[in-house]
Design an enzyme around this catalytic site. Structure first.
Site, PDB file in Angstrom:
ATOM      1  CE1 TYR A   1     -57.782  13.867  64.478  1.00 33.65           C
ATOM      2  CE2 TYR A   1     -57.144  16.130  63.640  1.00 33.65           C
ATOM      3  CZ  TYR A   1     -56.851  14.877  63.606  1.00 33.65           C
ATOM      4  OH  TYR A   1     -55.882  14.325  62.884  1.00 33.65           O
TER       5      TYR A   1
ATOM      6  CD  GLU B   1     -54.216  15.512  60.044  1.00 34.72           C
ATOM      7  OE1 GLU B   1     -54.728  16.030  61.379  1.00 34.72           O
ATOM      8  OE2 GLU B   1     -53.303  16.251  59.760  1.00 34.72           O
TER       9      GLU B   1
ATOM     10  CG  ASN C   1     -50.493  19.138  58.376  1.00 30.76           C
ATOM     11  OD1 ASN C   1     -51.661  18.460  58.074  1.00 30.76           O
ATOM     12  ND2 ASN C   1     -50.501  19.669  59.591  1.00 30.76           N
ATOM     13  CD  GLU C   2     -54.219  20.535  60.902  1.00 27.85           C
ATOM     14  OE1 GLU C   2     -53.368  21.066  61.879  1.00 27.85           O
ATOM     15  OE2 GLU C   2     -55.046  19.835  60.795  1.00 27.85           O
TER      16      GLU C   2
ATOM     17  CD  GLU D   1     -48.092  14.165  62.671  1.00 25.18           C
ATOM     18  OE1 GLU D   1     -49.327  14.190  62.635  1.00 25.18           O
ATOM     19  OE2 GLU D   1     -47.591  15.296  62.952  1.00 25.18           O
TER      20      GLU D   1
HETATM   21  O1  AHR Z   1     -53.375  14.087  63.826  1.00 28.83           O
HETATM   22  C1  AHR Z   1     -52.822  14.953  64.975  1.00 28.83           C
HETATM   23  C2  AHR Z   1     -52.579  16.356  64.252  1.00 28.83           C
HETATM   24  O2  AHR Z   1     -53.878  16.972  64.232  1.00 28.83           O
HETATM   25  C3  AHR Z   1     -51.881  16.459  63.086  1.00 28.83           C
HETATM   26  O3  AHR Z   1     -50.327  16.562  63.207  1.00 28.83           O
HETATM   27  C4  AHR Z   1     -52.217  17.802  62.634  1.00 28.83           C
HETATM   28  O4  AHR Z   1     -52.235  17.946  61.249  1.00 28.83           O
HETATM   29  C5  AHR Z   1     -53.779  18.227  63.093  1.00 28.83           C
HETATM   30  O5  AHR Z   1     -53.604  19.346  63.922  1.00 28.83           O
END
Ligand code: AHR
Length: 495
Positions: free
Chosen positions: A244, A292, A172-173, A27
């Site tokens: 995450y 991700e 994205n998201e 990114e």
């Molecule tokens: O990977 C970091 C960020 O995490 C990305 O830009 C986003 O898609 C997610 O929230």
């Protein structure tokens, strides 16, 4: 600790492991692109300004496909700014990470990087501030033979042949309030459907990833996914989702049990796909794309204060993080029938297996499980049936001390094992049926005597794999001993 028995049978096959689960993500964020892969001023730079030291480290990681250019960045990005003569490209304010984007690296530089590294590109179109038509134009720029406006623009930039990008993410998201252009599911679905139609009209062969829920904790989790899948229908080849994780409670045993919840997230995403398919009486199967995933909880510096290539999200990784990364990948292998693509986020400097500092380059702990599994996980995923000691994780419930996955290829079985115990070795008996284990061909172990051990620029080799000897083979079965807090990757020859 009591012994763990693992039963294996070549008839218990799940599906071929799709090599795209070893994907990554680049990114325009912090120092991922600039000072990461691209730094013309570096003494390591090649003729294209790419850092050879970084690329060398990345080639051993075994990445198959790379998602670009974001992430949150993608939702404010206009691809046209990043092509053509470099001196004519605009410098712009970047809003997702409050940075300055010079556009010196763009589509063509990324494609050149992919071709040098033998990565397949995976592009995310801007459905935040961009239009469906802008997305359609990008497909033409990348994929069409010369003769029309955007394809000819590519040719005039020095690329006669199309870049041939097969995989495209529709935004994205978009479910996330922090996303530029965030809208309710119905509005995203409409926008994505319009873009998908035009993009496919330009190139019928592309595959599309719709933006699903970015986190299981989102208020709209599952509803968002159901709505967009119902609306996108035949356009939804894959649904993308993110995760995450971290050891916020500083409870290592609990943290290592997190792969239970990765299994659950994958199964829930698959369930919503099956639900929509059944409701619509459709033959269209939407597969899963974990586009991700990683450990990310320590470094939360997200505001670049208007700088170019600021230090953002520069997470440092230790042994327990490496075991969690291994846990993600084992879960992906166990779900090979439904999960076809996954992208570790990210590649360099930003929540990444590799860090640079000036001219130095460091391989972090999480690099190793990825490299070890990617190197050997070729073939068909096999169901592993385990019986063994377990513990109760306060957050994730009953958890076997030994996590496992297996892959069969010809006369070879690869077995991946994690010992989650903090203080006891795990004794494991591999009990195959319908096959005989002949011998261990290769065996590598990643471990350390402290869950917080990490590699640093001063001590770069604290965590790295070593050869493993604690394996015996007798009467077609194998016994393995794994120390506490360890990941093992073993290849057996079978008959
Ligand atoms: O990977 C970091 C960020 O995490 C990305 O830009 C986003 O898609 C997610 O929230």
């Amino acid at each position: 600790m009591e012994k763990t028995q693992i039963y294996l049978d070549p008839h218990f096959s799940i599906a071929e492991v799709d090599r795209r689960i070893f994907g990554s993500f680049l990114e325009h964020l912090g120092r991922a692109v600039y000072q990461g892969v691209y730094q013309p001023s570096s003494k390591h730079a090649d003729e294209d300004g790419l850092r050879i030291d970084v690329l060398k480290a990345l080639s051993r990681l075994g990445v198959s496909i790379v998602r670009y250019p974001g992430g949150n960045f993608a939702s404010g990005y206009h691809w046209i700014d990043g092509i053509g003569p470099k001196q004519d490209r605009p410098t712009v304010r970047e809003l997702a990470w409050q940075s300055t984007e010079t556009n010196q690296f763009g589509t063509d530089e990324f494609m050149r990087l992919c071709s040098k590294m033998s990565w397949r590109p995976m592009m995310t179109v801007n459905l935040g501030t961009g239009t469906p038509e802008e997305a359609r134009n990008w497909v033409e720029y990348c994929n069409c033979p010369k003769g029309t406006k955007f394809a000819d623009l590519r040719v005039s930039n020095g690329f006669e042949e199309p870049h041939g990008v097969k995989l495209w993410c529709l935004g994205n998201e978009m479910d996330a309030p922090w996303q530029l252009g965030h809208v309710p599911a119905e509005q995203y679905a409409l926008r994505a459907q319009q873009a998908a139609k035009m993009m496919r009209d330009v190139d019928h062969s592309i595959e599309l990833v719709v933006a699903g829920s970015c986190l299981p904790s989102m208020e709209t989790y599952m509803d968002w996914d159901r709505i967009v899948l119902e609306y996108l229908g035949e356009y939804a080849d894959y649904i993308g989702f993110h995760r995450y994780v971290g050891n916020q409670l500083n409870d290592t045993a609990d943290y290592l049990a997190i792969s239970n919840s990765i299994d659950k997230q994958i199964e829930e995403m698959n369930a919503v796909c099956s639900y929509v398919q059944a409701r619509k009486r459709s033959r269209k199967r939407t597969y899963l794309c974990f586009d991700e995933w990683n450990v990310w909880y320590k470094n939360q510096v997200k505001d670049g204060s208007g700088k170019h290539a600021p230090h953002l999200l520069e997470e440092r990784y230790n042994l327990e993080d490496a075991l969690v990364v291994a846990g993600f990948l084992l879960s992906f292998i166990r779900h090979a029938d439904v999960l076809k693509i996954a992208n570790i986020a990210q590649l360099v400097n930003v929540i990444a297996p590799i860090l640079t500092d000036g001219e130095r380059c460091l391989v972090q702990s999480i690099y190793w499980p990825f490299a070890m599994i990617s190197e050997t996980a070729h073939g068909v995923a096999l169901r592993t049936v385990s019986e063994g000691p377990s513990y109760v994780s306060p957050s994730y419930g009953d958890t076997l001390f030994v996590d496992s996955a297996a892959v069969l290829e010809g006369d070879t079985i690869r077995i991946f094992l994690i010992n989650r115990s903090m203080d006891e070795s795990a004794e494991i008996e591999l009990r195959p049926t319908h096959i005989q284990i002949q011998r261990a061909k290769t065996a590598a172990l990643l471990t350390g005597n402290d869950s917080k051990l990490e590699n640093s620029f001063e001590k770069p080799n604290e965590i790295e794999p070593r050869e493993m000897e604690e394996i015996s083979v007798k009467d077609g079965a194998a016994k393995i001993e794994i120390p506490p807090l360890a990941f093992a990757s073993i290849t057996f020859q079978i008959s």
